[in-house]
Design an enzyme around this catalytic site. Sequence first.
Site, PDB file in Angstrom:
ATOM      1  N   GLU A   1      -4.747   5.429  -4.733  1.00  0.00           N
ATOM      2  CA  GLU A   1      -4.810   4.865  -6.089  1.00  0.00           C
ATOM      3  C   GLU A   1      -6.275   4.853  -6.488  1.00  0.00           C
ATOM      4  O   GLU A   1      -6.987   3.911  -6.185  1.00  0.00           O
ATOM      5  CB  GLU A   1      -4.288   3.415  -6.095  1.00  0.00           C
ATOM      6  CG  GLU A   1      -2.794   3.297  -6.033  1.00  0.00           C
ATOM      7  CD  GLU A   1      -2.313   1.855  -6.256  1.00  0.00           C
ATOM      8  OE1 GLU A   1      -3.108   0.999  -6.688  1.00  0.00           O
ATOM      9  OE2 GLU A   1      -1.130   1.615  -5.979  1.00  0.00           O
TER      10      GLU A   1
ATOM     11  N   GLN B   1       4.347 -10.598  -9.817  1.00  0.00           N
ATOM     12  CA  GLN B   1       4.472  -9.549  -8.800  1.00  0.00           C
ATOM     13  C   GLN B   1       5.912  -9.446  -8.308  1.00  0.00           C
ATOM     14  O   GLN B   1       6.410  -8.355  -8.037  1.00  0.00           O
ATOM     15  CB  GLN B   1       3.522  -9.852  -7.622  1.00  0.00           C
ATOM     16  CG  GLN B   1       3.430  -8.738  -6.593  1.00  0.00           C
ATOM     17  CD  GLN B   1       2.764  -7.473  -7.127  1.00  0.00           C
ATOM     18  OE1 GLN B   1       1.931  -7.551  -8.027  1.00  0.00           O
ATOM     19  NE2 GLN B   1       3.150  -6.329  -6.601  1.00  0.00           N
TER      20      GLN B   1
ATOM     21  N   HIS C   1      -7.629   1.750  -8.578  1.00  0.00           N
ATOM     22  CA  HIS C   1      -7.570   0.362  -8.102  1.00  0.00           C
ATOM     23  C   HIS C   1      -8.846   0.044  -7.321  1.00  0.00           C
ATOM     24  O   HIS C   1      -9.082   0.572  -6.244  1.00  0.00           O
ATOM     25  CB  HIS C   1      -6.329   0.184  -7.218  1.00  0.00           C
ATOM     26  CG  HIS C   1      -6.181  -1.179  -6.601  1.00  0.00           C
ATOM     27  ND1 HIS C   1      -5.119  -2.017  -6.851  1.00  0.00           N
ATOM     28  CD2 HIS C   1      -6.951  -1.844  -5.701  1.00  0.00           C
ATOM     29  CE1 HIS C   1      -5.238  -3.124  -6.144  1.00  0.00           C
ATOM     30  NE2 HIS C   1      -6.345  -3.046  -5.439  1.00  0.00           N
TER      31      HIS C   1
ATOM     32  N   HIS D   1      -3.661  -8.138  -5.986  1.00  0.00           N
ATOM     33  CA  HIS D   1      -3.892  -8.583  -7.366  1.00  0.00           C
ATOM     34  C   HIS D   1      -3.798 -10.104  -7.494  1.00  0.00           C
ATOM     35  O   HIS D   1      -4.393 -10.690  -8.390  1.00  0.00           O
ATOM     36  CB  HIS D   1      -2.914  -7.892  -8.320  1.00  0.00           C
ATOM     37  CG  HIS D   1      -3.328  -6.476  -8.635  1.00  0.00           C
ATOM     38  ND1 HIS D   1      -4.365  -6.179  -9.485  1.00  0.00           N
ATOM     39  CD2 HIS D   1      -2.855  -5.286  -8.187  1.00  0.00           C
ATOM     40  CE1 HIS D   1      -4.503  -4.862  -9.577  1.00  0.00           C
ATOM     41  NE2 HIS D   1      -3.604  -4.286  -8.788  1.00  0.00           N
TER      42      HIS D   1
ATOM     43  N   SER E   1       0.351  -8.887  -2.567  1.00  0.00           N
ATOM     44  CA  SER E   1      -0.429  -8.044  -3.471  1.00  0.00           C
ATOM     45  C   SER E   1      -1.840  -8.587  -3.601  1.00  0.00           C
ATOM     46  O   SER E   1      -2.047  -9.780  -3.824  1.00  0.00           O
ATOM     47  CB  SER E   1       0.205  -8.007  -4.862  1.00  0.00           C
ATOM     48  OG  SER E   1      -0.719  -7.434  -5.782  1.00  0.00           O
TER      49      SER E   1
ATOM     50  N   ALA F   1       3.306  -3.723  -3.945  1.00  0.00           N
ATOM     51  CA  ALA F   1       3.282  -4.745  -2.891  1.00  0.00           C
ATOM     52  C   ALA F   1       4.418  -5.735  -3.085  1.00  0.00           C
ATOM     53  O   ALA F   1       4.815  -6.032  -4.217  1.00  0.00           O
ATOM     54  CB  ALA F   1       1.959  -5.480  -2.917  1.00  0.00           C
TER      55      ALA F   1
END
Length: 357
Positions: free
Chosen positions: A324, A243, A327, A271, A269, A264
């Site tokens: 988004e 990231q 996502h 993720h 993030s 991010a």
Amino acid sequence: MKLKPWVKFLLLIILLGIIGFGVFKYFQKDKETIDNSLLKEHNISEKYASKTLEYVLKNNLYDENYLEEYSKIEFNENDNFQDIITTFLPKGYSGEEINYLFNLSDTNLEKLKEKDYLDLKNYYQIKNFNVDNFDRYNAYYAQNNYSYEDVVTYVNIKLDLPVYTDTTTVSDPDSLLVLVNKYNCLPKDYNPKDTETLPGAYGNNVPMRKVAKEALEKLQEAVTKEINIKLLPTTAYRNYNFQNTLYNNYVAEDGVKAADTYSARPGCSEHQTGLAIDLKNPATPSSYRLNESDYEWLKANAYKYGFIIRFPKNKEFITGYQEENWHIRYVGEEAAQIIHDNNLTLEEYLDLYITKY
Ligand SMILES: [Zn+2]
């Protein structure tokens, strides 16, 4: 069965008797029964008679300054009844205001004890009210056109503060409800322990947490069956260093301000939790991720598998990210259902349903 007239008459009398007794009891209950000799002893007019007044007199808590207020305070069996009236009357709270204080959580009450008088009337019915944020609520209300309910939620989730200025390190990164955003970031070294992979849209194997993987497989099966498309992950779990590289590349291209709206900062993030997944319909041209109809299906059905659309349209000011539609985030079926049904973001859901104030 036929009843003789005198039996009917008797039954009617009994019925009236029962009703009459009930009504009598009802009014008797409503009338304050208080020991008048106590009033005489303290030279108090009978018009002030109330259970609360009787209570303070009997317990030697009586202060003539609050005579009017005692009659407005509804007596209750709360353990902290005495504590509340003796603490908050001297701070200047009226009897009506004190009745409200009995609805506050113990945590809020303890905080309120430490403070001078606060005018709480705009917040009486708001369950996620937090005494700590009182001044920020009022300031935010004055600057915006939101209801007090929205102001409380928005301030609780820190929308009144500039992004990345008051970040908290997430304490429960393994929780399925973990919140990661521009105010809540993960420890740099956090990695989910139970990742597994699914085949991705670019022929890669995409790692994500096991629970998300299993749910995504069910979602994939359903979308193929219902609208005959495939939804494949492009990326899901990403570690801190990945990231970091990603974000820095975006900053080099677009500058910090623009990059922050779609990428991010490292540690912040979602993720990195392994619960967020970016999807692609492999039949769309390479720069597209989903067709409008794919997204419509996802919006209407993802919750059934425990996923939410994490960055929806019209909620950018809450999530901090532009829309988004590809996502998704695993939160579990119960949370996903509530978020879907009430058109909430994860931020709002946690504040309204999970956080205790
Ligand atoms: Zn994503």
